[in-house]
Enzyme design. Structure first.
Site, short mmCIF file in Angstrom:
data_model
loop_
_atom_site.label_atom_id
_atom_site.label_comp_id
_atom_site.label_asym_id
_atom_site.label_seq_id
_atom_site.Cartn_x
_atom_site.Cartn_y
_atom_site.Cartn_z
N CYS A 115 36.26 -6.23 20.39
CA CYS A 115 36.17 -5.94 21.83
C CYS A 115 37.26 -6.66 22.64
O CYS A 115 37.56 -6.25 23.76
CB CYS A 115 34.80 -6.31 22.37
SG CYS A 115 33.47 -5.38 21.60
N HIS A 249 35.72 -6.78 30.32
CA HIS A 249 35.21 -5.99 29.21
C HIS A 249 33.78 -5.57 29.56
O HIS A 249 32.96 -6.39 29.99
CB HIS A 249 35.22 -6.82 27.93
CG HIS A 249 34.47 -6.19 26.81
ND1 HIS A 249 34.63 -4.87 26.46
CD2 HIS A 249 33.54 -6.69 25.96
CE1 HIS A 249 33.85 -4.59 25.45
NE2 HIS A 249 33.15 -5.67 25.12
N ASN A 279 29.55 0.26 26.06
CA ASN A 279 30.56 -0.67 25.55
C ASN A 279 31.52 0.10 24.64
O ASN A 279 31.14 0.52 23.54
CB ASN A 279 29.87 -1.80 24.78
CG ASN A 279 30.84 -2.83 24.23
OD1 ASN A 279 32.05 -2.61 24.22
ND2 ASN A 279 30.31 -3.96 23.79
N1 ACO Z 1 14.53 -1.19 22.98
C1 ACO Z 1 13.37 -1.89 23.02
N2 ACO Z 1 13.25 -3.12 22.49
C2 ACO Z 1 14.34 -3.66 21.90
C3 ACO Z 1 15.57 -2.98 21.82
C4 ACO Z 1 15.65 -1.69 22.39
N3 ACO Z 1 16.76 -0.95 22.36
N4 ACO Z 1 16.47 -3.76 21.19
C5 ACO Z 1 15.83 -4.90 20.87
N5 ACO Z 1 14.55 -4.84 21.29
C6 ACO Z 1 13.50 -5.83 21.14
C7 ACO Z 1 13.71 -6.72 19.95
O1 ACO Z 1 13.23 -6.11 18.76
C8 ACO Z 1 12.87 -7.92 20.34
O2 ACO Z 1 11.54 -7.62 20.07
P1 ACO Z 1 10.52 -8.78 19.54
O3 ACO Z 1 10.50 -9.80 20.64
O4 ACO Z 1 9.26 -8.03 19.36
O5 ACO Z 1 11.15 -9.28 18.27
C9 ACO Z 1 13.04 -7.99 21.85
O6 ACO Z 1 13.53 -6.70 22.26
C10 ACO Z 1 14.02 -9.06 22.29
O7 ACO Z 1 15.19 -8.97 21.49
P2 ACO Z 1 16.54 -9.68 21.90
O8 ACO Z 1 17.61 -9.31 20.90
O9 ACO Z 1 16.30 -11.16 22.10
O10 ACO Z 1 16.82 -8.99 23.31
P3 ACO Z 1 17.90 -9.33 24.40
O11 ACO Z 1 17.27 -9.53 25.69
O12 ACO Z 1 18.82 -10.39 23.90
O13 ACO Z 1 18.70 -7.96 24.51
C11 ACO Z 1 20.80 -7.11 23.75
C12 ACO Z 1 19.36 -7.41 23.39
C13 ACO Z 1 20.79 -6.05 24.84
C14 ACO Z 1 21.52 -6.57 22.52
C15 ACO Z 1 21.46 -8.39 24.26
O14 ACO Z 1 21.25 -9.46 23.37
C16 ACO Z 1 22.93 -8.25 24.46
O15 ACO Z 1 23.38 -7.44 25.22
N6 ACO Z 1 23.72 -9.10 23.82
C17 ACO Z 1 25.15 -9.09 23.98
C18 ACO Z 1 25.72 -8.48 22.82
C19 ACO Z 1 26.79 -7.54 23.15
O16 ACO Z 1 27.00 -7.08 24.24
N7 ACO Z 1 27.55 -7.22 22.09
C20 ACO Z 1 28.57 -6.30 22.18
C21 ACO Z 1 29.77 -6.75 21.45
S1 ACO Z 1 30.29 -8.34 21.97
C22 ACO Z 1 30.73 -8.05 23.48
O17 ACO Z 1 31.18 -6.97 23.73
C23 ACO Z 1 30.62 -9.11 24.45
#
Ligand code: ACO
Length: 322
Positions: A115, A249, A279
């Site tokens: 990214c 980004h 993204n």
């Molecule tokens: N729908 C419903 N529930 C979901 C989903 C979904 N799509 N995805 C995850 N969950 C659930 C998980 O299973 C978990 O459930 P549990 O508590 O029963 O185990 C719960 O939601 C919490 O999971 P987390 O991973 O802690 O959720 P978070 O609030 O962190 O959100 C996300 C997840 C959106 C991926 C977030 O961590 C994020 O955006 N991280 C940044 C990563 C990113 O953007 N990466 C891209 C490449 S790097 C970059 O570009 C910067």
């Protein structure tokens, strides 16, 4: 006083026609539009058609950037293309783009910083232009993440989209306040397993799928992105308050909000496309910049700060006056 600077001559973006909304994803995996919007800000993303390759998206974005710059492809003597989803393991996708544009001089190669790729590509091209190794560069970010996403993994498949953005960068003798003023790049390979693809020619002889520990990436993102932005400003001798437009980004609205809060940046100075594009990895910064420039918000003479963070982990920022 004049110095050799890389000046932005034109920008362009391309998104595939097909739009994939959150509801359609919710029909395939256990998620909902409300969850995706609340946690990411993403409402839709574009998906490449069957047979449409990363190079196809890149070529279209490059043609649009050349038209915007009013430059003939024959003038291009450098193509630096950032992608983590190349057409093939080799040759570089940039070589295919070069051939399609009819460019027969100079060098063309790919950069892989996921990214952060566009910021790394921009810094590379800038260094080559300023050293006199080329005069007119195409810097491209192009991705087809839909090909490597695991469409059964609700934690990642909601985030990514396909697209390409391009910039024409020209070496000019100008005032030090114009063009690419400062770039800052970082990698911390200790975090290589937070975000990776579980395939590749050397390790598995497969293409593999994207794997991510999303909340761990999230925790790293705000701090490193903010740090890179401050560092680029320090190198450029300006403060965050001097910046007219922030072109981040587009990973997640919550990351954008977190950085804006930490650095006291007003949301109306940030070009945001994450809701519509998702993204698009290396394509997201040049796509967002092209949106801001082409809709007239980002104007000639204004100071723009771009930033990105991605797998590696890699991160960086680029300070540019248009
Ligand atoms: N729908 C419903 N529930 C979901 C989903 C979904 N799509 N995805 C995850 N969950 C659930 C998980 O299973 C978990 O459930 P549990 O508590 O029963 O185990 C719960 O939601 C919490 O999971 P987390 O991973 O802690 O959720 P978070 O609030 O962190 O959100 C996300 C997840 C959106 C991926 C977030 O961590 C994020 O955006 N991280 C940044 C990563 C990113 O953007 N990466 C891209 C490449 S790097 C970059 O570009 C910067």
């Amino acid at each position: 006083m004049t110095v050799r600077r890389s000046v932005i001559a034109g920008v362009g973006g391309y998104l595939p026609e097909r739009v994939l909304g959150n509801a359609e994803i919710a029909a395939r995996v256990d998620t909902s539009d409300a969850w995706i919007v609340e946690r990411t800000g993403i409402r839709q993303r574009h998906i490449a058609a069957d047979g449409q390759k990363t190079s196809d998206l890149a070529i279209e974005a490059a043609r649009r950037a050349l038209a915007h710059a009013r430059i003939d492809a024959g003038e291009i003597d450098l193509i630096v293309l950032a992608t983590a989803t190349p057409d093939l393991t080799f040759p570089a996708t940039a070589a295919r783009v070069q051939a399609a544009l009819g460019v027969t001089q100079g060098a063309a190669f790919d950069i892989q910083a996921v990214c952060s790729g566009f910021v790394f590509a921009l810094a590379t091209a800038d260094n080559m232009l300023v050293r006199g190794q080329a005069k007119t560069a195409l810097v491209i970010g192009a991705e087809t993440f839909s090909r490597i996403v695991d469409w059964t993994d609700r934690g990642t498949c909601i985030l990514f989209g396909d697209g390409a953005g391009a910039m024409v960068l020209r070496a000019e003798d100008t005032t030090p306040e114009r063009g690419v003023i400062a770039t800052f790049l970082r990698t911390d390979g200790r975090h290589h397993d937070l975000l990776y693809v579980d395939g590749g020619p050397s390790q598995t002889q497969t293409v593999g799928h994207l794997r991510m520990i999303g909340n761990a990436v999230f925790r790293q993102a705000v701090e490193h992105i903010s740090g890179a932005m401050l560092e680029a400003c320090r190198l450029g001798g300006v403060s965050i308050e001097d910046v007219d437009w922030f072109v981040p980004h587009q990973a997640n609205q919550r990351i954008l909000d977190g950085v804006a809060r930490r650095l006291s940046i007003s949301p109306d100075k940030i070009i945001t496309t994450v809701a519509e594009h998702g993204n698009t990895s290396a394509a997201s910064v040049p796509l967002a910049l092209s949106v801001g420039v082409l809709d007239g918000r980002v104007k000639p003479g204004q100071l723009v700060l771009m930033e990105a963070l991605g797998g590696g982990l890699t991160w960086g920022a680029a300070l540019v006056r248009l």
